[in-house]
Design a protein around this motif. Sequence first.
Motif, PDB file in Angstrom:
ATOM      1  N   GLY A  54     -18.639   1.439  -0.666  1.00  0.00           N
ATOM      2  CA  GLY A  54     -18.852   0.925  -1.859  1.00  0.00           C
ATOM      3  C   GLY A  54     -19.249  -0.277  -2.575  1.00  0.00           C
ATOM      4  O   GLY A  54     -20.200  -0.497  -3.370  1.00  0.00           O
ATOM      5  N   GLU A  55     -18.955  -1.711  -1.620  1.00  0.00           N
ATOM      6  CA  GLU A  55     -20.002  -2.513  -2.013  1.00  0.00           C
ATOM      7  C   GLU A  55     -21.490  -2.597  -1.571  1.00  0.00           C
ATOM      8  O   GLU A  55     -22.221  -3.202  -2.357  1.00  0.00           O
ATOM      9  N   LYS A  57     -14.934   6.713  -7.218  1.00  0.00           N
ATOM     10  CA  LYS A  57     -16.577   6.968  -7.025  1.00  0.00           C
ATOM     11  C   LYS A  57     -16.947   8.233  -6.497  1.00  0.00           C
ATOM     12  O   LYS A  57     -18.478   7.877  -6.622  1.00  0.00           O
ATOM     13  N   ASN A  86      -9.549   3.647  -6.114  1.00  0.00           N
ATOM     14  CA  ASN A  86     -10.644   2.958  -7.443  1.00  0.00           C
ATOM     15  C   ASN A  86     -11.946   3.802  -5.820  1.00  0.00           C
ATOM     16  O   ASN A  86     -12.911   3.557  -6.869  1.00  0.00           O
ATOM     17  N   GLU A  87     -11.252   4.121  -4.936  1.00  0.00           N
ATOM     18  CA  GLU A  87     -12.479   4.268  -4.129  1.00  0.00           C
ATOM     19  C   GLU A  87     -12.455   6.011  -4.346  1.00  0.00           C
ATOM     20  O   GLU A  87     -13.163   6.369  -4.209  1.00  0.00           O
ATOM     21  N   LEU A 145     -10.093   1.684   4.920  1.00  0.00           N
ATOM     22  CA  LEU A 145     -10.453   1.354   3.347  1.00  0.00           C
ATOM     23  C   LEU A 145     -11.373   0.154   3.163  1.00  0.00           C
ATOM     24  O   LEU A 145     -11.924   0.015   2.305  1.00  0.00           O
ATOM     25  N   LYS A 146     -10.764  -0.436   4.220  1.00  0.00           N
ATOM     26  CA  LYS A 146     -12.203  -1.513   4.760  1.00  0.00           C
ATOM     27  C   LYS A 146     -13.825  -0.974   4.355  1.00  0.00           C
ATOM     28  O   LYS A 146     -14.601  -1.584   4.316  1.00  0.00           O
ATOM     29  N   ASN A 173     -14.273   0.241   1.257  1.00  0.00           N
ATOM     30  CA  ASN A 173     -14.876  -0.880   0.746  1.00  0.00           C
ATOM     31  C   ASN A 173     -16.118  -1.331   1.566  1.00  0.00           C
ATOM     32  O   ASN A 173     -17.017  -1.972   0.045  1.00  0.00           O
ATOM     33  N   LYS A 181     -18.220   9.366   3.565  1.00  0.00           N
ATOM     34  CA  LYS A 181     -16.998   8.524   2.863  1.00  0.00           C
ATOM     35  C   LYS A 181     -15.566  10.023   1.930  1.00  0.00           C
ATOM     36  O   LYS A 181     -14.603   9.739   2.227  1.00  0.00           O
ATOM     37  N   ASP A 240      -5.993   0.621  -4.538  1.00  0.00           N
ATOM     38  CA  ASP A 240      -7.101   0.412  -4.177  1.00  0.00           C
ATOM     39  C   ASP A 240      -8.155   1.311  -3.361  1.00  0.00           C
ATOM     40  O   ASP A 240      -8.914   1.516  -3.182  1.00  0.00           O
TER      41      ASP A 240
END
Length: 829
Positions: free
Chosen positions: A255-256, A649, A645-646, A248-249, A252, A185, A642
Amino acid sequence: MRFLKWTLAIILILLLGTVGVFFGYLKSTVADYNGEIKVKGLKEKVEIIRDSYGVPHIFAENNEDAYFAIGYATAQDRLFQMEIIRAAGKGRLSEIFGKDMVKADILYRTVFSPCDVKKVYEDMSPEPKAVLEAYVKGINHYIENMEEPLPFEFLLLNHKPGPWKPEDVISITVFNSWFFSSSFKRDLMYATFIDHVGDEMASEIFPPNREYELDYYNPSKTALYDKEGGIYENSPALAGGYDDDTSLKLLNVMGEAETKLTEIGLSPITEACNNFGISGEKSKTGMPILAHDCHIPKSIPSMFYECHMVTPTTNISGQVSVGLPVFWSGQIETAGWVYTGAFVDELDFYIERVNPENRDQYLYKGKWEDMEIKKEIIKVKGGKDVELNVRLTVHGPVVDDIIADAVKGVVSKDELLSMRWAGTDITNQFEVAYLVTEKMNDVDSFIKGFGDWGFPAAHMIVGDSNGDLGYILGAGIPIRMGFSGSLPMPGWTGEYEWQGYVSPDKKPIVKNPKKGFINSSNSRYPVPVDYPFELGNVCSSHYRALRVNEIIEETISEKGGFGMEDINKVYGDVYVVMGRDFVPLIIESLKGKELTDNEKRALEELSSWDYMSDKGEIAPAIFQATLVHMVKNSFSNRLGDDLYNEFIKVNSNVFKGLGNIMKDEDSKWFDDPDTPEIEKRGDMLAKSFRDAVKFLEKERGKNIDGWVWGEMFTLTLEHPFSKKVPLLKYFADIGPYPMSGGFIVPYATTPMLNDPYRPSGISQARHVIDCSDNRNSKVVSMPGISGNFMSPHYDDQFDMWYNFEFRTLMLYRNQVEKDAKYRLTMVPE
């Protein structure tokens, strides 16, 4: 009417009967710790004596039988937890939980793909290989012969555990290494920041190399760069063309996967462990004192399992991982050791140029090379199988492929992103740990043996009964020549390859330091600032390490030494160093400004605050809310929803960056791009303070006396399925309990910035090891040894933990016999 009464009575009786039967079933799932069992293949008699807290003490005549018993006992207590950890390590969560876990399985099968776990097992040396096989046999013996029903979680999911294999344990070692890593990350985040705000502003938040640490650990700015060793200025500026949408994907997807793991009790790691060692010269006992409190995501049960084994060659007591019998912290008769995560940068991304005519080929040193393709089938409970082709280059797997809708590469349609991760290269955790704990007897032998350790990267502190105190950074440290690895590098040139790993004799080692103590706290210390190999900047921010140093130094100065009774000064400390740094700036920013009555009162609370985030105080709530709004106001408008928010974390990224920009009142990060004015640090602090007061008025009411921190900040340990089955919370949840603490304090209750008013990480185990008399060593393993919520040992250590109390970390049979509650004897069949 009589008919209606009888009907209602019958329904009530049936309901009560059903509840009674169900309760009886739940109670029957608790393992029986007593009795005698016959075991085929066992060499000699084994005793498992459990104490009044259910902790197993294993007495065997050889190591293989002892590890068989550890596997058996762990399965008795944690079978469901073991099952899901194994499934995560093998990328098979979808087989248990269905389609919601497909993305997580794709991620793990991709990033773990370079590791051949079967070959790792086959290549192990004979002795650790034999005990690993025995451990697995112990698990299987319990599964195959258990008399009690499977725990409720298996019934709920309609799932049965299959037999274990030794390579399953290797899979868990790889998963643990990933679990304790944040490089994936951090590197993607840095590159994406450059795309959004440019290199200058991005470097303020992600300082290259270790510049951030120099202000605290190296005020004189001594030489850091060593061409021979491999530390250089930042990587070539490749990120300007980086496709931030794709990156970013990727973030994500990560993150998911973490969100889904959290839902089943496997939250991602939080960077908040403490460990320290006091030398005999500075301790009140005259011998080293070691301490460790392992802060990881709150969960029921803990990710750790306490056990004790005694054989003719071994007497060891401490904490192992569930499904991986590696003693992370513990003691033997002549020494003890404690650890924390070290978070070195063990991962690099490479941009691969792909053949437009064949996208399964990539350019390397002037030639098109075929990618290795691993075909995977993900079985999905209640759904169709998912086919996955994992593509590997010389650097590692192509990570673009974890994005379901990826149609182009990271930089252009002819480029992809691959990943090299040392965690799939170095998978010898069990072998090294077994040999170290079997062969060691003092600091020197521990450091020599632990030099071969790779991952998870660990700050290991060890003390012995000779009076020596030592440290080694146990990590697989890549040797990078000419680049730092903080940004994606050109993969096609062959210029940016790792030159192997740092040899054991060149890893950071400290012995008997002049200052009289060693402290890590997930930070860079005690690695020397001029250490000549690149470690990256993924460690925690310095605030917690600074505070632990202060406590130790103050205690030694005031009392003439640090004693066993002083441990809770660290474990329970809630002093907010960030508050000490930032509150004067907040006060300064509000001078001359017109304030509401509540703003005046809130400012008075901050002005008189002693920086202790105690649960009964008001000021911590005001500071915490101000800090949260400061982060949001400084970063969200620049980054967009977006990316922001990442970003929030990972606390360490945020607080290292915030601490850096707070040094510069004119930093561009403080300027709101949506206003014509140019805002400075003071403007942002004043706005954030006012936003915090409005937030607290809305959430806690207009009366500031109701803004008590412990009423806002409460801990509830939630069973992974209590939200899906609400009745479970009455049986299986613990709390809520008012908590002290907050962001970056030694008592690391660790809220996350995306959920800032609930503890996220907690100390699931605390150790205190007395090298002058190991009968005085202490431990608490929260919440309890059992993962079955019907067991009396599910939460019987929680109150002890909450009140900073301890049990004896037993090492000798006479200690065990005095507290023996259960006895299970195993005999050869």
